[in-house]
Motif scaffolding. Structure first.
Motif, PDB file in Angstrom:
ATOM      1  N   PHE A 271     -15.743  16.398  34.723  1.00  0.00           N
ATOM      2  CA  PHE A 271     -14.654  16.894  33.935  1.00  0.00           C
ATOM      3  C   PHE A 271     -13.964  15.721  33.444  1.00  0.00           C
ATOM      4  O   PHE A 271     -12.802  15.704  33.289  1.00  0.00           O
ATOM      5  N   LYS A 272     -14.760  14.421  33.037  1.00  0.00           N
ATOM      6  CA  LYS A 272     -14.162  13.104  32.400  1.00  0.00           C
ATOM      7  C   LYS A 272     -14.355  13.115  31.079  1.00  0.00           C
ATOM      8  O   LYS A 272     -15.165  13.823  30.428  1.00  0.00           O
ATOM      9  N   GLY A 273     -13.282  12.555  30.280  1.00  0.00           N
ATOM     10  CA  GLY A 273     -13.558  12.417  28.843  1.00  0.00           C
ATOM     11  C   GLY A 273     -12.944  10.887  28.754  1.00  0.00           C
ATOM     12  O   GLY A 273     -12.140  10.597  29.495  1.00  0.00           O
ATOM     13  N   GLY A 274     -12.796  10.554  27.432  1.00  0.00           N
ATOM     14  CA  GLY A 274     -12.332   9.373  26.869  1.00  0.00           C
ATOM     15  C   GLY A 274     -13.215   8.355  26.939  1.00  0.00           C
ATOM     16  O   GLY A 274     -14.334   8.375  27.336  1.00  0.00           O
ATOM     17  N   ILE A 275     -12.875   7.209  25.861  1.00  0.00           N
ATOM     18  CA  ILE A 275     -13.628   6.186  25.800  1.00  0.00           C
ATOM     19  C   ILE A 275     -14.061   5.209  27.100  1.00  0.00           C
ATOM     20  O   ILE A 275     -14.956   4.681  27.099  1.00  0.00           O
ATOM     21  N   GLY A 276     -12.901   5.461  28.071  1.00  0.00           N
ATOM     22  CA  GLY A 276     -13.308   4.815  29.358  1.00  0.00           C
ATOM     23  C   GLY A 276     -14.560   5.458  30.048  1.00  0.00           C
ATOM     24  O   GLY A 276     -15.333   4.582  30.478  1.00  0.00           O
ATOM     25  N   ALA A 277     -14.978   6.625  29.799  1.00  0.00           N
ATOM     26  CA  ALA A 277     -16.163   7.072  30.459  1.00  0.00           C
ATOM     27  C   ALA A 277     -17.354   6.391  29.746  1.00  0.00           C
ATOM     28  O   ALA A 277     -18.505   6.280  30.468  1.00  0.00           O
ATOM     29  N   LEU A 278     -17.168   6.215  28.571  1.00  0.00           N
ATOM     30  CA  LEU A 278     -18.597   5.826  27.801  1.00  0.00           C
ATOM     31  C   LEU A 278     -18.664   4.075  27.983  1.00  0.00           C
ATOM     32  O   LEU A 278     -19.619   3.441  27.684  1.00  0.00           O
ATOM     33  N   THR A 279     -17.449   3.641  28.118  1.00  0.00           N
ATOM     34  CA  THR A 279     -17.413   2.236  28.512  1.00  0.00           C
ATOM     35  C   THR A 279     -17.598   1.778  30.056  1.00  0.00           C
ATOM     36  O   THR A 279     -17.552   0.460  30.249  1.00  0.00           O
ATOM     37  N   GLY A 280     -17.381   2.534  30.918  1.00  0.00           N
ATOM     38  CA  GLY A 280     -17.768   2.291  32.091  1.00  0.00           C
ATOM     39  C   GLY A 280     -19.047   2.086  32.676  1.00  0.00           C
ATOM     40  O   GLY A 280     -19.814   2.118  31.961  1.00  0.00           O
ATOM     41  N   PRO A 281     -19.093   1.992  33.991  1.00  0.00           N
ATOM     42  CA  PRO A 281     -20.656   1.545  34.424  1.00  0.00           C
ATOM     43  C   PRO A 281     -21.694   2.450  34.132  1.00  0.00           C
ATOM     44  O   PRO A 281     -22.905   2.073  33.770  1.00  0.00           O
ATOM     45  N   THR A 282     -21.478   3.839  34.076  1.00  0.00           N
ATOM     46  CA  THR A 282     -22.593   4.868  33.948  1.00  0.00           C
ATOM     47  C   THR A 282     -22.295   5.253  32.527  1.00  0.00           C
ATOM     48  O   THR A 282     -23.352   6.254  32.020  1.00  0.00           O
ATOM     49  N   GLY A 283     -21.796   4.942  31.547  1.00  0.00           N
ATOM     50  CA  GLY A 283     -21.469   5.178  30.158  1.00  0.00           C
ATOM     51  C   GLY A 283     -22.807   4.826  29.388  1.00  0.00           C
ATOM     52  O   GLY A 283     -23.003   5.434  28.322  1.00  0.00           O
ATOM     53  N   GLY A 284     -23.341   3.875  29.947  1.00  0.00           N
ATOM     54  CA  GLY A 284     -24.731   3.399  29.120  1.00  0.00           C
ATOM     55  C   GLY A 284     -25.885   4.690  29.136  1.00  0.00           C
ATOM     56  O   GLY A 284     -26.595   4.847  28.230  1.00  0.00           O
ATOM     57  N   TYR A 285     -25.697   5.259  30.205  1.00  0.00           N
ATOM     58  CA  TYR A 285     -26.746   6.539  30.451  1.00  0.00           C
ATOM     59  C   TYR A 285     -26.228   7.555  29.296  1.00  0.00           C
ATOM     60  O   TYR A 285     -27.041   8.076  28.739  1.00  0.00           O
ATOM     61  N   LEU A 286     -24.922   7.645  29.102  1.00  0.00           N
ATOM     62  CA  LEU A 286     -24.364   8.822  28.011  1.00  0.00           C
ATOM     63  C   LEU A 286     -24.905   8.472  26.690  1.00  0.00           C
ATOM     64  O   LEU A 286     -25.373   9.101  25.976  1.00  0.00           O
ATOM     65  N   ILE A 287     -24.478   7.141  26.372  1.00  0.00           N
ATOM     66  CA  ILE A 287     -24.933   6.755  25.009  1.00  0.00           C
ATOM     67  C   ILE A 287     -26.256   6.650  24.943  1.00  0.00           C
ATOM     68  O   ILE A 287     -26.980   6.821  23.949  1.00  0.00           O
ATOM     69  N   GLY A 288     -27.251   6.553  26.038  1.00  0.00           N
ATOM     70  CA  GLY A 288     -28.595   6.498  25.914  1.00  0.00           C
ATOM     71  C   GLY A 288     -29.009   8.025  25.671  1.00  0.00           C
ATOM     72  O   GLY A 288     -30.393   7.885  25.294  1.00  0.00           O
ATOM     73  N   PHE A 289     -28.232   8.932  25.700  1.00  0.00           N
ATOM     74  CA  PHE A 289     -28.841  10.291  25.347  1.00  0.00           C
ATOM     75  C   PHE A 289     -28.992  10.188  23.790  1.00  0.00           C
ATOM     76  O   PHE A 289     -29.901  10.958  23.224  1.00  0.00           O
ATOM     77  N   ILE A 290     -28.470   9.327  23.191  1.00  0.00           N
ATOM     78  CA  ILE A 290     -28.528   9.365  21.394  1.00  0.00           C
ATOM     79  C   ILE A 290     -30.152   8.748  21.354  1.00  0.00           C
ATOM     80  O   ILE A 290     -30.834   9.203  20.648  1.00  0.00           O
ATOM     81  N   GLY A 291     -30.495   7.632  22.289  1.00  0.00           N
ATOM     82  CA  GLY A 291     -31.842   7.189  22.350  1.00  0.00           C
ATOM     83  C   GLY A 291     -32.785   8.440  22.643  1.00  0.00           C
ATOM     84  O   GLY A 291     -33.703   8.404  21.740  1.00  0.00           O
ATOM     85  N   THR A 292     -32.576   8.916  23.468  1.00  0.00           N
ATOM     86  CA  THR A 292     -33.313  10.079  24.009  1.00  0.00           C
ATOM     87  C   THR A 292     -33.705  11.307  22.533  1.00  0.00           C
ATOM     88  O   THR A 292     -34.755  11.555  22.338  1.00  0.00           O
ATOM     89  N   ALA A 293     -32.732  11.615  22.093  1.00  0.00           N
ATOM     90  CA  ALA A 293     -32.472  12.231  20.932  1.00  0.00           C
ATOM     91  C   ALA A 293     -33.425  11.860  19.893  1.00  0.00           C
ATOM     92  O   ALA A 293     -34.181  12.680  19.141  1.00  0.00           O
ATOM     93  N   PHE A 294     -32.903  10.545  19.346  1.00  0.00           N
ATOM     94  CA  PHE A 294     -33.775  10.011  18.461  1.00  0.00           C
ATOM     95  C   PHE A 294     -35.394   9.842  18.402  1.00  0.00           C
ATOM     96  O   PHE A 294     -35.983   9.894  17.587  1.00  0.00           O
ATOM     97  N   VAL A 295     -35.581   9.454  19.895  1.00  0.00           N
ATOM     98  CA  VAL A 295     -37.232   9.388  20.030  1.00  0.00           C
ATOM     99  C   VAL A 295     -37.784  10.532  19.916  1.00  0.00           C
ATOM    100  O   VAL A 295     -38.682  10.824  19.351  1.00  0.00           O
ATOM    101  N   MET A 296     -37.044  11.735  20.707  1.00  0.00           N
ATOM    102  CA  MET A 296     -37.582  12.983  20.668  1.00  0.00           C
ATOM    103  C   MET A 296     -37.843  13.641  19.001  1.00  0.00           C
ATOM    104  O   MET A 296     -38.605  14.275  18.476  1.00  0.00           O
ATOM    105  N   TRP A 297     -36.878  13.310  18.345  1.00  0.00           N
ATOM    106  CA  TRP A 297     -36.799  13.446  16.728  1.00  0.00           C
ATOM    107  C   TRP A 297     -37.849  12.917  16.039  1.00  0.00           C
ATOM    108  O   TRP A 297     -38.671  13.499  15.228  1.00  0.00           O
ATOM    109  N   PHE A 298     -38.118  11.328  16.400  1.00  0.00           N
ATOM    110  CA  PHE A 298     -38.963  10.900  15.636  1.00  0.00           C
ATOM    111  C   PHE A 298     -40.422  11.329  15.989  1.00  0.00           C
ATOM    112  O   PHE A 298     -41.386  11.603  15.251  1.00  0.00           O
TER     113      PHE A 298
END
Length: 176
Positions: free
Chosen positions: A70-97
């Protein structure tokens, strides 16, 4: 974009939030977020699925507690595990491609999920190492993989199998 498309995108962004709140307690707890990403792209198609993932991340970035724990905010994205969240974009775009280029057959979906997940793991691992080395001290690649990737491979493969089953059953309903 049609009203139906916007409603489905919103619904799947909400599904991603729900999947992030479901935590399976193991030695290292894991969530169903990757299942949500796989379902969003697999059921909505590349464009709408990727937009649903982006919407989910934007909602979380502005502070709505849609991330794991139940976390939110830019800190969740810029924290140590935020890269995995941002990586979901990569997953979605790879699947789309892959699905746009080769079709959305079960084989292509599985291949796109595996490659997309590898992109997410790579981005998240690099991000984790960068943040950890700046804030906590030195951590090796093997240390990061042991903590952040290896424990999640089997659960993520199970989520892929569940996603394929659900996509095959639900795609006719979504398309109708």
């Amino acid at each position: 974009m049609k009203t139906k498309d916007m409603a489905l995108i919103g619904l799947f962004a909400a599904l991603l939030a729900i999947c992030s709140w479901i935590s399976i307690p193991t030695t290292i707890p894991f969530t169903l977020q990757t299942l949500g990403v796989f379902l969003a792209v697999g059921l909505l198609g590349g464009k709408r699925g990727a937009i649903a993932v982006l919407l989910y991340l934007l909602i979380g970035a502005v502070g709505v507690p849609v991330f794991a724990g139940f976390k939110g905010g830019i800190g969740a994205l810029t924290g140590p595990t935020g890269g995995y969240l941002i990586g979901f974009i990569g997953t979605a775009f790879v699947m789309w491609f892959f699905t746009a280029r080769f079709g959305a057959t079960p084989r292509i979906l599985i291949l796109s999920m595996i490659i997309g997940l590898l992109v997410c793991y790579c981005f998240g691992t690099m991000w984790f190492m960068w943040i950890y080395n700046r804030t906590q001290g030195t951590i090796s690649l093997m240390g990061t993989l042991s903590a952040c990737v290896f424990p999640f491979i089997l659960p993520d493969l199970i989520k892929m199998a569940v996603a394929i089953l659900l996509i095959n059953r639900l795609r006719p309903v979504i398309e109708h």
